[in-house]
Design an enzyme around this catalytic site. Structure first.
Site, PDB file in Angstrom:
ATOM      1  N   LYS A   1     -43.091  49.060 100.560  1.00 54.33           N
ATOM      2  CA  LYS A   1     -43.150  50.105  99.740  1.00 54.33           C
ATOM      3  C   LYS A   1     -42.784  49.643  98.222  1.00 54.33           C
ATOM      4  O   LYS A   1     -43.029  50.308  97.507  1.00 54.33           O
ATOM      5  CB  LYS A   1     -41.795  51.057 100.352  1.00 54.33           C
TER       6      LYS A   1
ATOM      7  N   LYS B   1     -48.054  58.344 106.700  1.00 52.45           N
ATOM      8  CA  LYS B   1     -48.393  59.866 106.421  1.00 52.45           C
ATOM      9  C   LYS B   1     -48.632  59.767 104.852  1.00 52.45           C
ATOM     10  O   LYS B   1     -48.862  60.614 103.917  1.00 52.45           O
ATOM     11  CB  LYS B   1     -47.255  60.729 106.409  1.00 52.45           C
TER      12      LYS B   1
ATOM     13  N   LYS C   1     -51.295  50.735 110.648  1.00 55.48           N
ATOM     14  CA  LYS C   1     -50.696  52.026 111.076  1.00 55.48           C
ATOM     15  C   LYS C   1     -50.965  53.356 110.312  1.00 55.48           C
ATOM     16  O   LYS C   1     -51.358  53.236 109.145  1.00 55.48           O
ATOM     17  CB  LYS C   1     -49.471  51.727 110.991  1.00 55.48           C
TER      18      LYS C   1
HETATM   19  P1  ATP Z   1     -44.251  57.079 105.504  1.00 56.20           P
HETATM   20  O1  ATP Z   1     -45.583  56.900 105.282  1.00 56.20           O
HETATM   21  O2  ATP Z   1     -43.590  58.093 104.249  1.00 56.20           O
HETATM   22  O3  ATP Z   1     -43.571  55.704 105.332  1.00 56.20           O
HETATM   23  P2  ATP Z   1     -44.409  57.199 108.251  1.00 56.20           P
HETATM   24  O4  ATP Z   1     -45.579  57.892 108.503  1.00 56.20           O
HETATM   25  O5  ATP Z   1     -44.199  55.953 108.380  1.00 56.20           O
HETATM   26  O6  ATP Z   1     -43.806  57.511 106.840  1.00 56.20           O
HETATM   27  P3  ATP Z   1     -41.539  57.813 108.846  1.00 56.20           P
HETATM   28  O7  ATP Z   1     -40.819  59.160 108.752  1.00 56.20           O
HETATM   29  O8  ATP Z   1     -41.339  56.476 108.277  1.00 56.20           O
HETATM   30  O9  ATP Z   1     -43.151  58.150 108.855  1.00 56.20           O
HETATM   31  O10 ATP Z   1     -41.410  57.593 110.567  1.00 56.20           O
HETATM   32  C1  ATP Z   1     -41.061  58.577 111.530  1.00 56.20           C
HETATM   33  C2  ATP Z   1     -41.003  58.043 113.028  1.00 56.20           C
HETATM   34  O11 ATP Z   1     -42.478  58.111 113.159  1.00 56.20           O
HETATM   35  C3  ATP Z   1     -40.430  56.582 113.271  1.00 56.20           C
HETATM   36  O12 ATP Z   1     -40.055  56.845 114.536  1.00 56.20           O
HETATM   37  C4  ATP Z   1     -41.952  55.741 113.092  1.00 56.20           C
HETATM   38  O13 ATP Z   1     -41.720  54.873 113.937  1.00 56.20           O
HETATM   39  C5  ATP Z   1     -42.749  56.765 113.814  1.00 56.20           C
HETATM   40  N1  ATP Z   1     -44.416  56.514 113.350  1.00 56.20           N
HETATM   41  C6  ATP Z   1     -44.695  56.541 112.130  1.00 56.20           C
HETATM   42  N2  ATP Z   1     -45.817  55.912 112.039  1.00 56.20           N
HETATM   43  C7  ATP Z   1     -46.288  55.716 113.158  1.00 56.20           C
HETATM   44  C8  ATP Z   1     -47.540  55.483 114.050  1.00 56.20           C
HETATM   45  N3  ATP Z   1     -48.529  55.273 112.939  1.00 56.20           N
HETATM   46  N4  ATP Z   1     -47.481  55.139 115.092  1.00 56.20           N
HETATM   47  C9  ATP Z   1     -46.436  55.355 115.937  1.00 56.20           C
HETATM   48  N5  ATP Z   1     -45.469  55.935 115.384  1.00 56.20           N
HETATM   49  C10 ATP Z   1     -45.257  56.118 114.273  1.00 56.20           C
END
Ligand code: ATP
Ligand code: LTN
Length: 335
Positions: A116, A201, A198
């Site tokens: 980040k 979002k 990964k």
């Molecule tokens: P950002 O992109 O804003 O960092 P993010 O998509 O990683 O956000 P978070 O809110 O950080 O989302 O994560 C929420 C939950 O979703 C956490 O338990 C995280 O481990 C899970 N998660 C996020 N991305 C993935 C993915 N690609 N596959 C499986 N689990 C995920």
């Protein structure tokens, strides 16, 4: 099972934008089935979200949409505690106390912090580095046994465990040391454009992610454009990261095992397979979308869920915080 014997589960997602299929398959989807066996507490982690600049109106909207999404994904407010992190001030208070036993060295080597910081080089704020301590507070305040999360959160969870153990040994046993609950399948859904990274979002490439608010045509188009591997065989394997990712998505949304899916699509080529993945995803997300939209129209209901959730959460959280303050040596306030 009586409530005392049940394990406590805690998890959360940040309201930072459209929730992806990765968030759903890696985390939220697994939360509902735990409700009968465990005391479940699910949080919209808004305090965390402001470590990256947010537009206030969007944050408000995303927060309510995420709450409605939790319920639409099968989390029942009668069985689980649902609340917004900023409604329970003990999260920020415990984070302060835990800050004083956290080392800068252990925080600035966190992968998510480094990523980040790279993405938001203009805003490497203290909260961004400090954030895993806040996450540890979220978990430890509720004496959590199990934390269902995606793979990317394992490192943060390890910190929560370390802080619990550090506090317990410096003072006396106070916190339950939590365990991660990371499922074999779906814990790391990949980008549709780059199967080595990964699905996230905050990915600026919209074609790389499926969001839970995408309509059917968008979902079909994104899967059609998804990158594939070199041969044309629908097979799971380390040498086939793109197709393996699609097979995982297909399996988790259709309910069919990966082995059965490999057989079903043997000799059929990627085109047919991608259409089937898209349809399985559409069939999964459409009912969720409809229920989420219905709930968002019922503001009074959502507010009652939040009130009840915050009351329950605060009752538990204030008990833990009082214990922590007492052990540290703070004088309890006279009421
Ligand atoms: P950002 O992109 O804003 O960092 P993010 O998509 O990683 O956000 P978070 O809110 O950080 O989302 O994560 C929420 C939950 O979703 C956490 O338990 C995280 O481990 C899970 N998660 C996020 N991305 C993935 C993915 N690609 N596959 C499986 N689990 C995920
Ligand atoms: N750190 C997670 C969200 C999160 C969380 C938590 C998950 C905040 N607090 C407590 C599990 C338990 C994230 O940023 N993805």
């Amino acid at each position: 099972m009586n409530n005392e014997a049940k394990k406590t589960v805690f998890s959360g997602v940040q309201p930072t934008g459209k929730i992806t299929l990765g968030n759903y398959l890696g985390a939220i989807k697994n939360w509902g089935p735990l409700q009968d066996e465990c005391n479940c507490i699910y949080c919209v982690v808004d305090l965390r979200s402001i470590t990256v600049a947010q537009v206030p109106a969007d944050l408000r909207k995303n927060t309510m949409e995420l709450l409605a999404l939790y319920i639409a994904c099968g989390i029942d407010p009668q069985k689980s505690t649902l609340f917004i992190q900023s409604h329970v001030p003990q999260h920020a208070e415990l984070a302060w106390a835990l800050d004083t036993i956290s080392y800068i060295g252990e925080l600035n080597r966190m992968t998510q912090f480094k990523e980040k910081s790279r993405k938001h080089a203009e805003n490497i704020n203290m909260g961004l580095m400090n954030y895993p301590v806040l996450m540890a507070s979220d978990i430890l305040l509720y004496q959590t046994d199990l934390v269902p999360v995606g793979k990317d959160q394992i490192q943060h969870l390890e910190l929560a465990r370390n802080l619990a153990e550090r506090f317990n040994s410096r003072y006396s046993p106070t916190f339950v040391v939590p365990e991660g609950l990371v499922y074999k399948q779906g814990s790391s859904i990949k980008s549709l454009q780059d199967p080595t990274s990964k699905m996230s979002k905050s990915d600026p490439n919209d074609n790389a992610i499926i969001t839970l608010s995408d309509d059917a045509d968008t979902i079909r188009r994104k899967f059609r454009r998804a990158v594939t591997d070199s041969d044309t065989c629908v097979r799971f394997g380390e040498d086939k990261p793109a197709i393996s990712n699609l097979l995982t998505i297909y399996s988790l949304t259709s309910g069919e095992s990966i082995a059965d899916a490999e057989q079903r699509f043997a000799g059929k080529g990627y085109g047919v397979f991608k259409e089937a993945v898209a349809e399985a995803v559409i069939a999964t997300v459409e009912p969720i979308q409809q229920e989420q939209q219905r709930l968002l129209k019922d503001k009074a209901y959502l507010e009652s869920v939040l009130k009840q959730g915050a009351d329950t959460a605060e009752r538990i959280a204030s008990k833990t915080l009082a214990k922590v303050y007492r052990k540290i040596g703070f004088i309890p306030r006279v009421r």
